[in-house]
Design a protein around this motif. Structure first.
Motif, PDB file in Angstrom:
ATOM      1  N   LEU A  69     -40.255  28.348  -9.713  1.00 30.87           N
ATOM      2  CA  LEU A  69     -39.298  29.012 -10.614  1.00 30.87           C
ATOM      3  C   LEU A  69     -39.064  30.452 -10.182  1.00 30.87           C
ATOM      4  O   LEU A  69     -37.930  30.946 -10.206  1.00 30.87           O
ATOM      5  CB  LEU A  69     -39.828  29.009 -12.050  1.00 30.87           C
ATOM      6  N   PHE A 110     -45.481  25.147 -10.062  1.00 29.45           N
ATOM      7  CA  PHE A 110     -44.148  25.076 -10.659  1.00 29.45           C
ATOM      8  C   PHE A 110     -43.613  26.469 -10.963  1.00 29.45           C
ATOM      9  O   PHE A 110     -42.429  26.757 -10.750  1.00 29.45           O
ATOM     10  CB  PHE A 110     -44.186  24.222 -11.934  1.00 29.45           C
ATOM     11  N   PRO A 152     -38.633  33.088 -19.714  1.00 35.29           N
ATOM     12  CA  PRO A 152     -38.895  31.692 -20.080  1.00 35.29           C
ATOM     13  C   PRO A 152     -40.259  31.189 -19.652  1.00 35.29           C
ATOM     14  O   PRO A 152     -40.654  30.084 -20.046  1.00 35.29           O
ATOM     15  CB  PRO A 152     -37.788  30.917 -19.354  1.00 35.29           C
ATOM     16  N   LEU A 207     -33.815  33.841  -5.793  1.00 36.48           N
ATOM     17  CA  LEU A 207     -32.591  33.435  -5.087  1.00 36.48           C
ATOM     18  C   LEU A 207     -31.368  33.776  -5.931  1.00 36.48           C
ATOM     19  O   LEU A 207     -30.344  34.229  -5.418  1.00 36.48           O
ATOM     20  CB  LEU A 207     -32.603  31.920  -4.844  1.00 36.48           C
ATOM     21  N   ARG A 208     -31.489  33.521  -7.220  1.00 36.08           N
ATOM     22  CA  ARG A 208     -30.391  33.794  -8.136  1.00 36.08           C
ATOM     23  C   ARG A 208     -30.068  35.285  -8.174  1.00 36.08           C
ATOM     24  O   ARG A 208     -28.913  35.671  -8.314  1.00 36.08           O
ATOM     25  CB  ARG A 208     -30.785  33.303  -9.532  1.00 36.08           C
ATOM     26  N   MET A 266     -31.701  25.939 -17.514  1.00 34.32           N
ATOM     27  CA  MET A 266     -31.209  27.295 -17.760  1.00 34.32           C
ATOM     28  C   MET A 266     -30.343  27.747 -16.594  1.00 34.32           C
ATOM     29  O   MET A 266     -30.607  27.402 -15.437  1.00 34.32           O
ATOM     30  CB  MET A 266     -32.377  28.248 -17.957  1.00 34.32           C
ATOM     31  N   ILE A 267     -29.362  28.581 -16.898  1.00 34.44           N
ATOM     32  CA  ILE A 267     -28.348  28.942 -15.908  1.00 34.44           C
ATOM     33  C   ILE A 267     -28.963  29.656 -14.699  1.00 34.44           C
ATOM     34  O   ILE A 267     -28.538  29.453 -13.556  1.00 34.44           O
ATOM     35  CB  ILE A 267     -27.243  29.795 -16.580  1.00 34.44           C
ATOM     36  N   ASP A 268     -30.007  30.481 -14.961  1.00 38.92           N
ATOM     37  CA  ASP A 268     -30.623  31.225 -13.851  1.00 38.92           C
ATOM     38  C   ASP A 268     -31.226  30.279 -12.828  1.00 38.92           C
ATOM     39  O   ASP A 268     -31.026  30.416 -11.619  1.00 38.92           O
ATOM     40  CB  ASP A 268     -31.737  32.138 -14.380  1.00 38.92           C
ATOM     41  N   VAL A 269     -31.982  29.309 -13.340  1.00 39.26           N
ATOM     42  CA  VAL A 269     -32.663  28.378 -12.448  1.00 39.26           C
ATOM     43  C   VAL A 269     -31.651  27.481 -11.738  1.00 39.26           C
ATOM     44  O   VAL A 269     -31.786  27.185 -10.546  1.00 39.26           O
ATOM     45  CB  VAL A 269     -33.693  27.532 -13.240  1.00 39.26           C
ATOM     46  N   GLN A 289     -28.594  28.198 -10.965  1.00 40.22           N
ATOM     47  CA  GLN A 289     -27.925  28.967  -9.910  1.00 40.22           C
ATOM     48  C   GLN A 289     -28.819  29.077  -8.681  1.00 40.22           C
ATOM     49  O   GLN A 289     -28.353  29.000  -7.549  1.00 40.22           O
ATOM     50  CB  GLN A 289     -27.556  30.360 -10.432  1.00 40.22           C
ATOM     51  N   GLY A 290     -30.131  29.247  -8.931  1.00 38.48           N
ATOM     52  CA  GLY A 290     -31.067  29.285  -7.807  1.00 38.48           C
ATOM     53  C   GLY A 290     -31.083  27.959  -7.059  1.00 38.48           C
ATOM     54  O   GLY A 290     -31.094  27.916  -5.828  1.00 38.48           O
ATOM     55  N   LEU A 291     -31.061  26.847  -7.816  1.00 37.91           N
ATOM     56  CA  LEU A 291     -31.046  25.511  -7.193  1.00 37.91           C
ATOM     57  C   LEU A 291     -29.752  25.294  -6.419  1.00 37.91           C
ATOM     58  O   LEU A 291     -29.751  24.684  -5.345  1.00 37.91           O
ATOM     59  CB  LEU A 291     -31.196  24.424  -8.271  1.00 37.91           C
ATOM     60  N   PHE A 294     -40.820  21.592 -21.578  1.00 35.26           N
ATOM     61  CA  PHE A 294     -40.505  22.963 -21.164  1.00 35.26           C
ATOM     62  C   PHE A 294     -39.788  22.953 -19.814  1.00 35.26           C
ATOM     63  O   PHE A 294     -38.848  23.714 -19.596  1.00 35.26           O
ATOM     64  CB  PHE A 294     -41.774  23.804 -21.035  1.00 35.26           C
ATOM     65  N   LYS A 295     -40.275  22.096 -18.899  1.00 34.10           N
ATOM     66  CA  LYS A 295     -39.682  22.038 -17.559  1.00 34.10           C
ATOM     67  C   LYS A 295     -38.229  21.612 -17.646  1.00 34.10           C
ATOM     68  O   LYS A 295     -37.374  22.162 -16.951  1.00 34.10           O
ATOM     69  CB  LYS A 295     -40.455  21.048 -16.672  1.00 34.10           C
ATOM     70  N   GLU A 299     -36.205  22.024 -20.192  1.00 33.19           N
ATOM     71  CA  GLU A 299     -35.414  23.120 -20.764  1.00 33.19           C
ATOM     72  C   GLU A 299     -35.222  24.236 -19.749  1.00 33.19           C
ATOM     73  O   GLU A 299     -34.139  24.795 -19.616  1.00 33.19           O
ATOM     74  CB  GLU A 299     -36.124  23.689 -22.001  1.00 33.19           C
ATOM     75  N   THR A 300     -36.293  24.583 -19.037  1.00 32.65           N
ATOM     76  CA  THR A 300     -36.220  25.701 -18.092  1.00 32.65           C
ATOM     77  C   THR A 300     -35.288  25.383 -16.939  1.00 32.65           C
ATOM     78  O   THR A 300     -34.497  26.227 -16.511  1.00 32.65           O
ATOM     79  CB  THR A 300     -37.622  26.024 -17.533  1.00 32.65           C
ATOM     80  N   THR A 301     -35.390  24.143 -16.411  1.00 37.87           N
ATOM     81  CA  THR A 301     -34.574  23.777 -15.258  1.00 37.87           C
ATOM     82  C   THR A 301     -33.090  23.757 -15.622  1.00 37.87           C
ATOM     83  O   THR A 301     -32.240  23.908 -14.746  1.00 37.87           O
ATOM     84  CB  THR A 301     -34.999  22.386 -14.727  1.00 37.87           C
ATOM     85  N   GLN A 357     -43.789  30.439 -22.191  1.00 34.46           N
ATOM     86  CA  GLN A 357     -44.238  29.192 -22.820  1.00 34.46           C
ATOM     87  C   GLN A 357     -45.187  28.428 -21.909  1.00 34.46           C
ATOM     88  O   GLN A 357     -46.094  27.724 -22.386  1.00 34.46           O
ATOM     89  CB  GLN A 357     -43.031  28.326 -23.198  1.00 34.46           C
ATOM     90  N   TYR A 358     -45.027  28.563 -20.598  1.00 34.20           N
ATOM     91  CA  TYR A 358     -45.960  27.908 -19.674  1.00 34.20           C
ATOM     92  C   TYR A 358     -47.335  28.555 -19.731  1.00 34.20           C
ATOM     93  O   TYR A 358     -48.362  27.861 -19.713  1.00 34.20           O
ATOM     94  CB  TYR A 358     -45.430  27.977 -18.238  1.00 34.20           C
ATOM     95  N   LEU A 375     -36.756  30.481  -7.276  1.00 31.56           N
ATOM     96  CA  LEU A 375     -35.379  30.187  -7.674  1.00 31.56           C
ATOM     97  C   LEU A 375     -34.755  31.379  -8.398  1.00 31.56           C
ATOM     98  O   LEU A 375     -33.572  31.691  -8.203  1.00 31.56           O
ATOM     99  CB  LEU A 375     -35.340  28.946  -8.573  1.00 31.56           C
ATOM    100  N   GLU A 376     -35.541  32.042  -9.246  1.00 30.12           N
ATOM    101  CA  GLU A 376     -35.047  33.238  -9.935  1.00 30.12           C
ATOM    102  C   GLU A 376     -34.711  34.325  -8.914  1.00 30.12           C
ATOM    103  O   GLU A 376     -33.718  35.047  -9.043  1.00 30.12           O
ATOM    104  CB  GLU A 376     -36.106  33.763 -10.919  1.00 30.12           C
TER     105      GLU A 376
END
Lengths: 183, 272
Positions: free
Chosen positions: A41, A37, A69, A47-48, B196-199, B201-203, B189-190, B192-194, A72-73, A44-45
């Motif tokens: 992430l 996971f 972020p 890509l952003r 978030m604006i950064d993630v 935008q990536g999606l 957590f997943k 909340e993280t998903t 926490q994981y 995706l970060e």
């Protein structure tokens, strides 16, 4: 004939316990799930970061804010492996067998602690390395590579120490509290 | 029907006697009290908009019940299955002349009742804290605050039930209970993280969809949108529930889908 043991003979069991503990957690389903996971992430970060207006500026700033972020994981995985380290052994009654062997309790705890810390170090560094690789591929190479490597390593170490603290606290809790039995 | 209520009563008694639930609830109450105490700084330093204080109070309630309460819901969902598994009671229960859906209905009803009681307790503690911190200022806003409470509690409950159902589903699916609990916590957590604006935008770059479309179907995105529309977007204006009814339906739909999946898994899976 002297009956004194060599100094290092008392610590020979620690590396084998360390290796066993490391192998236990590296193939743990939760570690694998969270790692995959986090890789997603990271991708995706990355890509952003390719969006011209969407970046934070420097690669280091992207590294800091992009991975913020994920702390926490790391803490969640650290707490899970710390809490189940002794607790699972106790529930399977393998701890009782282990303690009948010629092993100091100190060696068992130290070996587990070192093994888990090695895993956490590799876990954190591999995620940071993956993110750096994604940024290099999608955004570009930093102006000063040694500076970037130093900053990245410092951030990883800080994250590792935080996770190690969480793992230690969970390990302490696992010693004191009764565990959830696996059927 | 009486069997469902009997199972629900048993579930309620089991949850009240679970040390894990008691411990997490105690930590939850400490967080609730701290959230109420934070208003002391806000009022002392005048860090609020005049006429908007009630919205800030209700926003605090939503944070307590959704952000912190989702963790409590995960633990309750886990405890409702794990306690039976540990004591081998689940197999004993299943050999009795009870339908499996009676058991899962009773568990859901018992857990929901318990969660509502815990939320009520937390809201009472939070409101008491506001009385102590804000004094006469809060008393003048009490009717407006009480009028907004039921909706906040209802929507936070729907949000928490999503994670309760996920936790229950994971506890049924996986025999390793520690793994199921950890995965349930990580699901928060997943989510909340998903969101978030950064993630997101990536999606959106990956799938080609608009960011708002993606956020519009994530629990955190939907809940955040409801809170924003009601309590943050229009300073000084009263909350208009008609602007968020679609988001509320989406949240309830996600909750129902996950509960139905838990149902199906429990009815079909061998839980030995």
């Amino acid at each position: 004939m002297s009956t004194d043991l060599p100094f290092n003979s008392e610590f020979r069991s620690i590396p084998s316990i360390t290796g066993h503990e490391f192998r236990r957690v590296i193939f743990d389903p939760l570690s694998i799930v969270v790692f995959l996971f986090l890789l997603l992430l990271v991708f995706l970060e990355g890509l952003r970061s390719t969006v011209p207006s969407g970046g934070y500026g420097s690669l280091v700033a992207r590294l800091i804010y992009g991975l913020y972020p994920m702390g926490q994981y790391f803490a969640a995985v650290a707490m899970f492996i710390g809490a189940t380290s002794l607790a699972e052994e106790r529930s399977r009654n393998s701890l009782s067998v282990l303690l009948t062997k010629p092993l100091y309790r100190r060696d068992v705890i130290l070996g587990k602690f070192i093994g888990l810390n090695i895993f956490l170090l590799l876990f954190v560094f591999s995620v940071y390395f993956a993110y750096a690789a994604v940024l290099f591929t999608l955004v570009g190479v930093p102006v000063s590579m040694p500076d970037f490597v130093l900053r990245c390593s410092s951030l990883s170490l800080a994250m590792f120490f935080e996770s190690s603290l969480a793992m230690s606290l969970a390990m302490m809790a696992g010693v004191f509290f009764k565990i959830l039995k696996k059927k | 029907m009486s069997n469902v209520i009997n199972v629900a009563k048993k579930e309620l008694a089991d949850l009240m006697g679970s040390w894990l639930v008691i411990f997490v609830f105690a930590a939850y109450l400490v967080l609730t009290a701290y959230t109420a105490y934070q208003f002391y700084n806000i009022l002392s330093n005048h860090l609020y908009i005049e006429g908007d204080l009630v919205k800030t109070f209700l926003c605090g309630v939503s944070i307590i019940l959704s952000n912190y309460g989702s963790l409590l819901a995960v633990v309750i969902g886990f405890a409702s299955i794990s306690s039976e598994r540990q004591g081998n009671a689940l197999n004993t229960l299943l050999v009795k002349p009870l339908y499996r859906d009676t058991i899962v209905n009773g568990k859901l009803l018992g857990a929901l009742t318990f969660l509502v009681c815990m939320y009520g307790f937390a809201v009472i503690l939070y409101t008491s804290g506001l009385f102590m911190v804000c004094g006469n200022l809060f008393i003048s806003m009490l009717p407006e605050y009480l009028a907004g409470l039921p909706f906040v509690i209802g929507i936070s409950l729907a949000y928490a039930m999503i994670f309760f159902s996920i936790s229950m589903l994971l506890s049924i699916l996986f025999k390793n209970l520690a793994f199921a609990l950890s995965l349930g916590v990580i699901s928060i957590f997943k989510s909340e993280t998903t969101s978030m604006i950064d993630v997101m935008q990536g999606l959106s770059i990956l799938f080609g969809d608009d960011v708002n479309t993606i956020a519009g179907w994530l629990p955190d995105g939907i809940f955040g949108e409801i809170v924003f529309m009601l309590y943050r977007s229009h300073p000084g204006m009263t909350a208009d529930l008609s602007t968020v009814w679609l988001d509320v339906i989406k949240l309830l739909l996600i909750m129902v889908v996950i509960v139905v999946i838990s149902y199906i898994v429990f009815l079909r899976k061998d839980v030995s």
